[in-house]
Design a protein around this motif. Structure first.
Motif, short mmCIF file in Angstrom:
data_model
loop_
_atom_site.label_atom_id
_atom_site.label_comp_id
_atom_site.label_asym_id
_atom_site.label_seq_id
_atom_site.Cartn_x
_atom_site.Cartn_y
_atom_site.Cartn_z
N ALA A 1 5.22 -8.26 2.67
CA ALA A 1 4.11 -7.64 1.95
C ALA A 1 2.82 -7.89 2.72
O ALA A 1 2.60 -8.98 3.25
N ARG B 1 -1.48 -7.73 2.79
CA ARG B 1 -2.69 -7.67 2.00
C ARG B 1 -3.49 -6.45 2.47
O ARG B 1 -4.03 -6.44 3.57
N HIS C 1 -8.04 -4.55 -2.46
CA HIS C 1 -7.97 -4.52 -3.91
C HIS C 1 -8.89 -3.43 -4.43
O HIS C 1 -9.85 -3.03 -3.76
N PRO D 1 -4.02 -5.01 -6.71
CA PRO D 1 -3.86 -4.92 -5.25
C PRO D 1 -3.48 -3.53 -4.81
O PRO D 1 -2.82 -2.78 -5.52
N SER D 2 -3.92 -3.18 -3.63
CA SER D 2 -3.43 -1.97 -2.95
C SER D 2 -2.36 -2.45 -1.99
O SER D 2 -2.64 -3.23 -1.08
N LEU D 3 -1.14 -2.01 -2.20
CA LEU D 3 0.00 -2.61 -1.51
C LEU D 3 0.39 -1.87 -0.24
O LEU D 3 0.29 -0.64 -0.16
N PHE E 1 3.45 -2.52 3.19
CA PHE E 1 4.61 -3.32 3.56
C PHE E 1 4.96 -3.13 5.03
O PHE E 1 4.86 -2.02 5.56
N ASP F 1 2.58 2.69 4.01
CA ASP F 1 1.24 2.77 3.43
C ASP F 1 0.29 1.80 4.14
O ASP F 1 0.71 0.79 4.71
N GLY G 1 -3.02 1.06 2.60
CA GLY G 1 -3.97 0.48 1.67
C GLY G 1 -5.38 1.01 1.84
O GLY G 1 -5.61 2.16 2.23
N HIS H 1 -4.51 4.54 -0.01
CA HIS H 1 -3.22 4.46 0.69
C HIS H 1 -3.35 4.77 2.18
O HIS H 1 -2.49 4.38 2.97
#
Length: 229
Positions: free
Chosen positions: A14, A16, A19, A40-42, A44, A58, A60, A97
């Motif tokens: 994950a 960071r 947010h 949070p805006s995720l 990966f 994505d 973020g 995103h």
């Protein structure tokens, strides 16, 4: 569901990715219209061990907020985004995103059919063109996946029912790349300037794409159902 080959290994991390503070009623049924929550805006990171490639899903929120279009007013973590990330898959290109694509100077961007036209023309009154940057993604390293069969360009319902964004072919001299031969079921027809693959049902989802061809990473089609008008 058949078991994955023993040689298939992926590592998922994950990231960071910022947010954002949203009214609760936008994402909680029956939520208090006066209450706001920071969420949070995720994003990966997926490392596909057999092909030794890295994929980011994505991006973020932009790390530099001044990079957003005026209408809207990944740090390094062991990998260098400019050289060590092979693929970036974007679920869609809303502001929370799309991140900072320029950081990924060598990556191929895999996006849904019609994405590049949305960046140029917007998508209805809720998402007009001025909310996007038409040059947000590197044209010569971006590959739109094929439309889902039976649904124009992957849109469904509301605005997209009659205004589905058009698929954008690859330009001549495209530098977009795919996972190494023998892994990905996606192929590129250079004469037509587009990717080819077969969307298949999997685990209850009607349209999925086995990105590496070994059952380790799936792209799941998630059609738009909001009105976007």
């Amino acid at each position: 569901m058949s078991p994955l080959p023993l040689s298939t290994t992926v590592r998922l991390s994950a990231l960071r990715a910022g947010h954002l503070t949203l009214p609760e009623h936008l994402f909680v049924t029956g939520g208090d219209p006066e209450r706001r929550n920071t969420v949070p805006s995720l994003a990966f990171l997926i490392h596909h061990e057999p092909s030794k490639t890295n994929l980011v899903f994505d991006l973020g929120v932009k790390r530099d907020l001044s990079g957003y279009a005026p209408a809207l007013a990944l740090r390094k973590g062991g990998l260098d985004p400019a050289t060590d990330v092979d693929f970036v898959v974007l679920s869609h290109v809303h502001w929370d995103h799309v991140g900072t694509p320029a950081d990924f100077a060598a990556a191929t961007f895999l996006v849904g059919s019609g994405t590049l036209e949305v960046l140029k023309k917007g998508a209805g009154l809720k998402y007009p063109a001025e909310l996007f940057h038409s040059d947000e993604l590197p044209r010569d390293r971006t590959l739109e996946l094929p439309p889902v069969p039976g649904r124009a360009n992957g849109g469904a319902g509301g605005y997209y029912e009659t205004h589905a964004p058009k698929h954008t072919p690859m330009p001549k001299g495209s530098r977009a790349k795919l996972p190494p031969h023998g892994y990905s079921p996606v192929t590129v027809n250079e004469s037509e300037g587009r990717a080819s693959c077969t969307w298949k049902p999997f685990a209850g989802f009607p349209h999925t794409l086995d990105l590496y061809g070994d059952g380790s990473v799936y792209v799941v089609d998630s059609p738009v159902t909001s009105t976007a008008t």
